[in-house]
Write a protein that holds these residues in place. Structure first.
Motif, PDB file in Angstrom:
ATOM      1  N   THR A 148       0.827  -1.198   0.000  1.00 40.34           N
ATOM      2  CA  THR A 148       0.000   0.000   0.000  1.00 40.34           C
ATOM      3  C   THR A 148       0.861   1.247   0.000  1.00 40.34           C
ATOM      4  OG1 THR A 148      -0.162  -0.075   2.400  1.00 40.34           O
ATOM      5  CG2 THR A 148      -1.914  -1.156   1.168  1.00 40.34           C
ATOM      6  N   SER A 149       0.230   2.409   0.086  1.00 43.17           N
ATOM      7  CA  SER A 149       0.933   3.682  -0.015  1.00 43.17           C
ATOM      8  C   SER A 149       2.173   3.716   0.876  1.00 43.17           C
ATOM      9  CB  SER A 149      -0.011   4.818   0.382  1.00 43.17           C
ATOM     10  OG  SER A 149       0.719   5.999   0.610  1.00 43.17           O
ATOM     11  N   ALA A 150       3.311   3.878   0.259  1.00 45.43           N
ATOM     12  CA  ALA A 150       4.565   3.911   1.020  1.00 45.43           C
ATOM     13  C   ALA A 150       4.579   5.092   1.978  1.00 45.43           C
ATOM     14  CB  ALA A 150       5.750   3.975   0.063  1.00 45.43           C
ATOM     15  N   ALA A 151       4.110   6.256   1.517  1.00 40.72           N
ATOM     16  CA  ALA A 151       4.100   7.438   2.371  1.00 40.72           C
ATOM     17  C   ALA A 151       3.236   7.199   3.602  1.00 40.72           C
ATOM     18  CB  ALA A 151       3.603   8.644   1.589  1.00 40.72           C
ATOM     19  N   SER A 152       2.078   6.569   3.406  1.00 38.01           N
ATOM     20  CA  SER A 152       1.183   6.280   4.525  1.00 38.01           C
ATOM     21  C   SER A 152       1.836   5.327   5.512  1.00 38.01           C
ATOM     22  CB  SER A 152      -0.127   5.681   4.000  1.00 38.01           C
ATOM     23  OG  SER A 152      -0.975   5.324   5.079  1.00 38.01           O
ATOM     24  N   GLN A 153       2.507   4.293   5.000  1.00 36.92           N
ATOM     25  CA  GLN A 153       3.172   3.332   5.885  1.00 36.92           C
ATOM     26  C   GLN A 153       4.308   3.974   6.669  1.00 36.92           C
ATOM     27  OE1 GLN A 153       3.837  -0.751   4.287  1.00 36.92           O
ATOM     28  NE2 GLN A 153       3.101   0.186   2.382  1.00 36.92           N
ATOM     29  N   ILE A 154       5.069   4.818   5.998  1.00 38.69           N
ATOM     30  CA  ILE A 154       6.171   5.494   6.682  1.00 38.69           C
ATOM     31  C   ILE A 154       5.629   6.390   7.788  1.00 38.69           C
ATOM     32  CG2 ILE A 154       8.011   7.199   6.412  1.00 38.69           C
ATOM     33  CD1 ILE A 154       8.364   6.064   3.536  1.00 38.69           C
ATOM     34  N   ALA A 197       5.228  11.632   3.543  1.00 38.17           N
ATOM     35  CA  ALA A 197       5.003  11.019   4.863  1.00 38.17           C
ATOM     36  C   ALA A 197       5.129  12.064   5.974  1.00 38.17           C
ATOM     37  CB  ALA A 197       5.995   9.888   5.092  1.00 38.17           C
ATOM     38  N   LEU A 198       6.116  12.938   5.853  1.00 40.66           N
ATOM     39  CA  LEU A 198       6.321  13.968   6.864  1.00 40.66           C
ATOM     40  C   LEU A 198       5.172  14.976   6.860  1.00 40.66           C
ATOM     41  CD1 LEU A 198      10.169  14.594   6.547  1.00 40.66           C
ATOM     42  CD2 LEU A 198       8.956  13.179   8.217  1.00 40.66           C
ATOM     43  N   LYS A 199       4.628  15.253   5.675  1.00 43.71           N
ATOM     44  CA  LYS A 199       3.463  16.145   5.609  1.00 43.71           C
ATOM     45  C   LYS A 199       2.286  15.539   6.375  1.00 43.71           C
ATOM     46  CE  LYS A 199       4.442  18.399   1.164  1.00 43.71           C
ATOM     47  NZ  LYS A 199       3.988  18.548  -0.252  1.00 43.71           N
ATOM     48  N   ARG A 200       2.130  14.228   6.259  1.00 48.67           N
ATOM     49  CA  ARG A 200       1.043  13.559   6.983  1.00 48.67           C
ATOM     50  C   ARG A 200       1.245  13.659   8.493  1.00 48.67           C
ATOM     51  NH1 ARG A 200      -1.363   8.657   3.619  1.00 48.67           N
ATOM     52  NH2 ARG A 200      -0.939   9.405   1.513  1.00 48.67           N
ATOM     53  N   LEU A 201       2.465  13.485   8.931  1.00 50.09           N
ATOM     54  CA  LEU A 201       2.749  13.599  10.366  1.00 50.09           C
ATOM     55  C   LEU A 201       2.550  15.028  10.854  1.00 50.09           C
ATOM     56  CD1 LEU A 201       5.936  11.376  10.794  1.00 50.09           C
ATOM     57  CD2 LEU A 201       3.617  10.875  11.574  1.00 50.09           C
ATOM     58  N   ALA A 202       2.919  15.985  10.031  1.00 45.91           N
ATOM     59  CA  ALA A 202       2.716  17.386  10.410  1.00 45.91           C
ATOM     60  C   ALA A 202       1.227  17.686  10.543  1.00 45.91           C
ATOM     61  CB  ALA A 202       3.357  18.311   9.377  1.00 45.91           C
ATOM     62  N   ALA A 203       0.408  17.115   9.641  1.00 44.21           N
ATOM     63  CA  ALA A 203      -1.034  17.320   9.720  1.00 44.21           C
ATOM     64  C   ALA A 203      -1.615  16.704  10.983  1.00 44.21           C
ATOM     65  CB  ALA A 203      -1.713  16.716   8.481  1.00 44.21           C
ATOM     66  N   ARG A 204      -0.960  15.686  11.513  1.00 47.33           N
ATOM     67  CA  ARG A 204      -1.395  15.059  12.768  1.00 47.33           C
ATOM     68  C   ARG A 204      -0.796  15.755  13.990  1.00 47.33           C
ATOM     69  NH1 ARG A 204      -0.004   8.817  10.871  1.00 47.33           N
ATOM     70  NH2 ARG A 204      -1.144   8.926   8.876  1.00 47.33           N
ATOM     71  N   HIS A 205      -0.053  16.836  13.759  1.00 45.14           N
ATOM     72  CA  HIS A 205       0.591  17.621  14.821  1.00 45.14           C
ATOM     73  C   HIS A 205       1.611  16.795  15.602  1.00 45.14           C
ATOM     74  CE1 HIS A 205      -2.438  20.688  14.044  1.00 45.14           C
ATOM     75  NE2 HIS A 205      -3.369  19.769  14.187  1.00 45.14           N
ATOM     76  N   VAL A 232      10.242  15.992  16.626  1.00 45.52           N
ATOM     77  CA  VAL A 232       9.041  15.363  17.159  1.00 45.52           C
ATOM     78  C   VAL A 232       8.342  16.336  18.086  1.00 45.52           C
ATOM     79  CG1 VAL A 232       8.139  13.470  18.581  1.00 45.52           C
ATOM     80  CG2 VAL A 232      10.059  13.068  17.008  1.00 45.52           C
ATOM     81  N   THR A 233       7.052  16.412  17.959  1.00 46.48           N
ATOM     82  CA  THR A 233       6.267  17.226  18.874  1.00 46.48           C
ATOM     83  C   THR A 233       5.054  16.408  19.303  1.00 46.48           C
ATOM     84  OG1 THR A 233       5.212  19.384  19.192  1.00 46.48           O
ATOM     85  CG2 THR A 233       4.806  18.299  17.108  1.00 46.48           C
ATOM     86  N   GLY A 234       4.310  16.926  20.236  1.00 43.41           N
ATOM     87  CA  GLY A 234       3.105  16.238  20.672  1.00 43.41           C
ATOM     88  C   GLY A 234       1.910  17.150  20.505  1.00 43.41           C
ATOM     89  N   PRO A 235       0.784  16.628  20.041  1.00 36.53           N
ATOM     90  CA  PRO A 235      -0.405  17.472  19.921  1.00 36.53           C
ATOM     91  C   PRO A 235      -0.852  17.944  21.290  1.00 36.53           C
ATOM     92  CG  PRO A 235      -0.973  15.161  19.621  1.00 36.53           C
ATOM     93  CD  PRO A 235       0.515  15.232  19.687  1.00 36.53           C
ATOM     94  N   SER A 236      -1.286  19.184  21.366  1.00 32.92           N
ATOM     95  CA  SER A 236      -1.768  19.707  22.641  1.00 32.92           C
ATOM     96  C   SER A 236      -3.131  19.109  22.959  1.00 32.92           C
ATOM     97  CB  SER A 236      -1.889  21.232  22.565  1.00 32.92           C
ATOM     98  OG  SER A 236      -2.940  21.586  21.686  1.00 32.92           O
TER      99      SER A 236
END
Length: 246
Positions: free
Chosen positions: A11-17, A56-64, A78-82
């Motif tokens: 499946t999507s490599a970016a999603s898996q990463i 993949a990094l864009k997806r993680l950024a969207a998840r904060h 690495v950060t954590g969502p508030s």
């Protein structure tokens, strides 16, 4: 110690990463404020192209879950969502569930009664004079005849948010966001044409009196009366909707 990652499959490599990096953050292999390897290094680790890693990094950024910083000491960290961001996300999800019919009006009322009842019991024990003053101020505002429906609904939400805050439990406050910040505005939108404001205010006054007396069970009883009234307005609103349906 550098985290190791599983092999990328079909499946999507970016999603898996993104999912693997998120799991590394969740289980502590990647710590908050830790700097991630560069795009080139991650691409080599995962055996993919740099654009795939970038996605993949864009997806993680969207998840904060990550943030970028420029400059000599910059990079991706690495950060954590508030709690506020997570609560907003939860509230948005619940609103979508209601809007798409995934949650019924009866389920909304039941969830509110059961979850807020716990908050009422704790608020009776933990409330402060400041909480009481805030509740009194909202009731005074709600008595204003010239108050618009929108402002009355906003005051209603603040009233119940104050009860949740008075409970003094951070996890409950987070979970109740879905009820107070998402379900209540939807509920108000459904019943505002058929409800009696003075009835709502009377229930609020009874609830405030119980909290002032630190009587948790009386507060739960008052909340139950309010929710029963709201259930009845749901029925009226549904009947009115059916009456105008072609």
């Amino acid at each position: 110690m550098e985290p190791s990652y599983g092999q990328i499959v079909t499946t999507s490599a970016a999603s898996q990463i993104a999912d693997q990096l998120q799991q590394a953050i969740m289980d502590g292999r990647l710590k908050v404020d830790e700097r991630l390897p560069t795009e080139e290094e991650l691409a080599a680790q995962f055996g993919v192209s740099r654009p795939t890693v970038r996605e993949a990094l864009k997806r993680l950024a969207a998840r904060h879950l990550i943030r970028s910083r420029r400059g000599p000491t910059g990079g991706t960290f690495v950060t954590g969502p508030s709690p506020e961001e997570l609560a907003t996300s939860l509230g948005t999800s619940v609103t979508l569930l209601v809007a798409t019919g995934g949650v019924s009006l009866e389920e909304m009322a039941t969830a509110r009664l059961e979850m807020e009842a716990v908050c009422c019991r704790l608020a009776a024990l933990n409330r402060t004079d400041a909480h009481l003053s805030a509740l009194e101020a909202e009731i005074a505002l709600q008595r204003t005849a010239s108050l618009s429906d929108q402002d009355f609904c906003a005051s209603d939400v603040r009233f119940h948010r104050t009860i949740v805050d008075a409970a003094g439990n951070a996890l409950l406050r987070f979970l109740m966001n879905a009820v107070v910040e998402a379900l209540m505005p939807v509920s108000n939108m459904i019943i505002f044409r058929v409800r009696d404001r003075t009835e709502i205010v009377a229930h609020h006054e009874t609830l405030l009196a119980a909290l002032r007396d630190r009587d948790g069970e009386a507060a739960v009883t008052a909340l139950g009366g309010l929710v029963r009234y709201i259930r009845a307005q749901y029925e009226k609103a549904e009947e009115a909707r059916k009456a105008i349906r072609p």
